[in-house]
Design a protein around this motif. Structure first.
Motif, PDB file in Angstrom:
ATOM      1  N   ILE A  77      71.263  27.945  16.153  1.00 49.79           N
ATOM      2  CA  ILE A  77      71.266  28.128  17.608  1.00 49.79           C
ATOM      3  C   ILE A  77      70.297  27.153  18.269  1.00 49.79           C
ATOM      4  O   ILE A  77      70.614  26.509  19.275  1.00 49.79           O
ATOM      5  CB  ILE A  77      70.887  29.585  17.956  1.00 49.79           C
ATOM      6  N   ILE A  78      69.096  27.025  17.690  1.00 44.61           N
ATOM      7  CA  ILE A  78      68.094  26.113  18.249  1.00 44.61           C
ATOM      8  C   ILE A  78      68.541  24.663  18.094  1.00 44.61           C
ATOM      9  O   ILE A  78      68.331  23.833  18.985  1.00 44.61           O
ATOM     10  CB  ILE A  78      66.729  26.345  17.572  1.00 44.61           C
ATOM     11  N   GLU A  79      69.178  24.341  16.976  1.00 44.05           N
ATOM     12  CA  GLU A  79      69.674  22.976  16.771  1.00 44.05           C
ATOM     13  C   GLU A  79      70.714  22.600  17.822  1.00 44.05           C
ATOM     14  O   GLU A  79      70.774  21.446  18.262  1.00 44.05           O
ATOM     15  CB  GLU A  79      70.257  22.840  15.363  1.00 44.05           C
ATOM     16  N   ARG A  80      71.533  23.570  18.239  1.00 48.71           N
ATOM     17  CA  ARG A  80      72.507  23.298  19.301  1.00 48.71           C
ATOM     18  C   ARG A  80      71.792  22.979  20.610  1.00 48.71           C
ATOM     19  O   ARG A  80      72.221  22.102  21.366  1.00 48.71           O
ATOM     20  CB  ARG A  80      73.449  24.495  19.485  1.00 48.71           C
ATOM     21  N   GLU A  81      70.700  23.697  20.881  1.00 45.72           N
ATOM     22  CA  GLU A  81      69.920  23.406  22.085  1.00 45.72           C
ATOM     23  C   GLU A  81      69.305  22.015  22.005  1.00 45.72           C
ATOM     24  O   GLU A  81      69.287  21.270  22.987  1.00 45.72           O
ATOM     25  CB  GLU A  81      68.815  24.455  22.262  1.00 45.72           C
ATOM     26  N   LEU A  82      68.809  21.655  20.823  1.00 49.42           N
ATOM     27  CA  LEU A  82      68.196  20.337  20.642  1.00 49.42           C
ATOM     28  C   LEU A  82      69.223  19.221  20.728  1.00 49.42           C
ATOM     29  O   LEU A  82      68.884  18.075  21.013  1.00 49.42           O
ATOM     30  CB  LEU A  82      67.477  20.273  19.287  1.00 49.42           C
ATOM     31  N   GLY A  83      70.485  19.548  20.483  1.00 44.98           N
ATOM     32  CA  GLY A  83      71.539  18.544  20.569  1.00 44.98           C
ATOM     33  C   GLY A  83      71.862  18.138  21.992  1.00 44.98           C
ATOM     34  O   GLY A  83      72.525  17.127  22.217  1.00 44.98           O
ATOM     35  N   GLY A  84      71.393  18.927  22.971  1.00 47.21           N
ATOM     36  CA  GLY A  84      71.607  18.591  24.376  1.00 47.21           C
ATOM     37  C   GLY A  84      70.286  18.277  25.050  1.00 47.21           C
ATOM     38  O   GLY A  84      69.390  17.669  24.463  1.00 47.21           O
ATOM     39  N   SER A  85      70.138  18.730  26.295  1.00 46.60           N
ATOM     40  CA  SER A  85      68.909  18.443  27.046  1.00 46.60           C
ATOM     41  C   SER A  85      67.714  19.214  26.505  1.00 46.60           C
ATOM     42  O   SER A  85      66.576  18.944  26.897  1.00 46.60           O
ATOM     43  CB  SER A  85      69.110  18.787  28.526  1.00 46.60           C
ATOM     44  N   GLY A  86      67.947  20.173  25.595  1.00 44.42           N
ATOM     45  CA  GLY A  86      66.843  20.920  25.005  1.00 44.42           C
ATOM     46  C   GLY A  86      65.894  20.060  24.198  1.00 44.42           C
ATOM     47  O   GLY A  86      64.763  20.469  23.918  1.00 44.42           O
ATOM     48  N   CYS A  87      66.331  18.850  23.828  1.00 48.08           N
ATOM     49  CA  CYS A  87      65.457  17.972  23.046  1.00 48.08           C
ATOM     50  C   CYS A  87      64.292  17.442  23.879  1.00 48.08           C
ATOM     51  O   CYS A  87      63.363  16.845  23.331  1.00 48.08           O
ATOM     52  CB  CYS A  87      66.253  16.806  22.463  1.00 48.08           C
ATOM     53  N   PHE A  88      64.329  17.658  25.206  1.00 47.64           N
ATOM     54  CA  PHE A  88      63.272  17.145  26.067  1.00 47.64           C
ATOM     55  C   PHE A  88      62.265  18.213  26.483  1.00 47.64           C
ATOM     56  O   PHE A  88      61.345  17.919  27.235  1.00 47.64           O
ATOM     57  CB  PHE A  88      63.880  16.521  27.335  1.00 47.64           C
ATOM     58  N   VAL A  89      62.441  19.458  26.049  1.00 47.69           N
ATOM     59  CA  VAL A  89      61.569  20.535  26.501  1.00 47.69           C
ATOM     60  C   VAL A  89      60.842  21.157  25.318  1.00 47.69           C
ATOM     61  O   VAL A  89      61.217  20.968  24.163  1.00 47.69           O
ATOM     62  CB  VAL A  89      62.369  21.620  27.260  1.00 47.69           C
ATOM     63  N   GLY A  90      59.788  21.917  25.621  1.00 49.02           N
ATOM     64  CA  GLY A  90      58.978  22.539  24.592  1.00 49.02           C
ATOM     65  C   GLY A  90      59.506  23.896  24.156  1.00 49.02           C
ATOM     66  O   GLY A  90      60.545  24.366  24.617  1.00 49.02           O
ATOM     67  N   TYR A  91      58.732  24.542  23.270  1.00 49.12           N
ATOM     68  CA  TYR A  91      59.215  25.786  22.678  1.00 49.12           C
ATOM     69  C   TYR A  91      59.320  26.914  23.709  1.00 49.12           C
ATOM     70  O   TYR A  91      60.176  27.794  23.587  1.00 49.12           O
ATOM     71  CB  TYR A  91      58.325  26.203  21.503  1.00 49.12           C
ATOM     72  N   LEU A 113      59.837  27.344  14.351  1.00 48.46           N
ATOM     73  CA  LEU A 113      61.093  26.678  13.991  1.00 48.46           C
ATOM     74  C   LEU A 113      61.214  25.319  14.674  1.00 48.46           C
ATOM     75  O   LEU A 113      61.749  24.373  14.092  1.00 48.46           O
ATOM     76  CB  LEU A 113      62.281  27.564  14.365  1.00 48.46           C
ATOM     77  N   LEU A 114      60.709  25.222  15.902  1.00 51.98           N
ATOM     78  CA  LEU A 114      60.787  23.942  16.609  1.00 51.98           C
ATOM     79  C   LEU A 114      59.900  22.901  15.934  1.00 51.98           C
ATOM     80  O   LEU A 114      60.253  21.719  15.866  1.00 51.98           O
ATOM     81  CB  LEU A 114      60.378  24.127  18.070  1.00 51.98           C
ATOM     82  N   ARG A 115      58.757  23.325  15.428  1.00 55.42           N
ATOM     83  CA  ARG A 115      57.897  22.401  14.684  1.00 55.42           C
ATOM     84  C   ARG A 115      58.594  21.899  13.430  1.00 55.42           C
ATOM     85  O   ARG A 115      58.412  20.752  13.017  1.00 55.42           O
ATOM     86  CB  ARG A 115      56.593  23.103  14.304  1.00 55.42           C
ATOM     87  N   GLU A 116      59.407  22.752  12.840  1.00 48.46           N
ATOM     88  CA  GLU A 116      60.133  22.372  11.625  1.00 48.46           C
ATOM     89  C   GLU A 116      61.335  21.488  11.940  1.00 48.46           C
ATOM     90  O   GLU A 116      61.582  20.489  11.252  1.00 48.46           O
ATOM     91  CB  GLU A 116      60.602  23.639  10.902  1.00 48.46           C
ATOM     92  N   LEU A 117      62.072  21.837  13.008  1.00 45.76           N
ATOM     93  CA  LEU A 117      63.321  21.143  13.316  1.00 45.76           C
ATOM     94  C   LEU A 117      63.122  19.873  14.138  1.00 45.76           C
ATOM     95  O   LEU A 117      63.938  18.956  14.072  1.00 45.76           O
ATOM     96  CB  LEU A 117      64.263  22.089  14.076  1.00 45.76           C
TER      97      LEU A 117
END
Length: 324
Positions: A77-91, A113-117
């Protein structure tokens, strides 16, 4: 343009008292505490006790207990967020996005998880922290700050917004993402010869395909910002308001101040819109007709993310080339 209505408090007169359960559910899902929900209900003319509110929440099956989501599923679920604009925001923003989508998980779990991914993204955001100046405003609507972002203008996207000085609430945010990543994406299109800024057809095409995606992203950014908790540590003297912007904007009496809004005549507002040139159309009517015809003929879906918008953009340009 005002933000879309994401909370009942933005349009109090449109919600009836009979919709009490709907109101409670809406405010609960925005992450408000029981006491804050009671205060927001008063805006709608509804006064109930804390025990009654708790009974209503049980009736609705609403609970603040964290969900037991398998770790591997949460990672996806978090990886899907990181695949979009979520890669620019913090945890914290990722955690808020998950809550908005119904995933009630602990914030510390998202942080780990964000520190890991995304370890590189975490380190990059740490380096860009700002020391904020001391600032004070009397109350909501006493002063608004308006600004724009010009770096996407070569690609015919203009970003502009207004923030309330007291509550830090974003009252509007329009058009494009204020992110370096967005700039790099459109620059790549130009470098690859897929976008010519002097060609009006290219301009219409890129705006037709990407405008809804960018605008929707902005609205999500504004909504999450207005509902996040501002930490007092963000301010230089540590005395800033540790509250959510929407709380301070819509419930000023809780902070010993008043709403400084001045009412205006609706006819005057309408006359302003009728004569204003501030909101030109996103693209020409001729290109819209052409694009919809092509999409209908080849069964091309409306874009729902940047990737599908890019696919549509390329297909439409191919059709344009066949006509020249």
């Amino acid at each position: 343009m005002p933000l879309p209505v994401y909370s009942p408090c933005m349009n109090v007169n449109s919600v009836l008292q009979d919709d009490q359960l709907e109101l409670i559910s809406s405010y609960f899902k925005q992450g408000y505490s029981n006491l804050k929900i009671l205060e927001f209900l008063k805006l709608h003319g509804i006064t109930i006790s804390i025990s009654t509110l708790k009974r209503r929440l049980r009736t609705l099956g609403l609970s603040r207990r964290p969900m037991n989501i398998p770790l591997d599923e949460l990672k996806r679920i978090i990886e899907r967020e990181l695949g979009g604009s979520g890669c620019f925001v913090g945890y914290r923003r990722i955690w808020a996005r998950l809550r908005k989508k119904g995933y009630l998980v602990k914030r510390i779990t998202v942080m780990k998880l964000l520190r890991e991914l995304d370890p590189e993204g975490v380190e990059s955001r740490k380096k860009k922290r700002l020391l904020r100046r001391i600032y004070h405003a009397k109350g909501p609507n006493f002063i608004w700050h308006i600004d724009g972002y010009d770096k996407l203008k070569p690609y015919r996207f203009c970003v502009y917004g207004a923030i309330d000085g007291f509550s830090r609430r974003l009252n509007w945010l329009e058009l494009g993402m204020v992110l370096v990543g967005g700039l790099i994406f459109f620059k790549d299109l130009r470098d690859l010869g897929l976008f010519i800024d002097s060609d009006p057809v290219h301009v219409d095409c890129i705006r037709f395909c990407f405008m809804p995606i960018l605008r929707n992203e902005l609205y999500q950014v504004a909504e999450l910002w207005n509902q996040h908790r501002i930490s007092s540590s963000k301010f230089a003297n540590g005395s800033g308001p540790r509250r959510r912007p929407d709380w301070m904007f819509f419930l000023p009496h809780l902070y010993s101040t008043d709403d400084y809004k001045t009412d205006v005549d609706e006819d005057d507002v309408q006359e302003f819109y009728d004569h204003s040139t501030m909101c030109p159309p996103d693209y020409s009517d001729d290109f819209k007709e052409f694009a919809l015809t092509v999409m209908n003929e080849y069964h091309l879906p409306e874009p729902h993310d940047v990737s599908s918008a890019l696919d549509l953009y390329i297909e439409l340009l191919k059709e344009v080339e066949t006509l020249t």
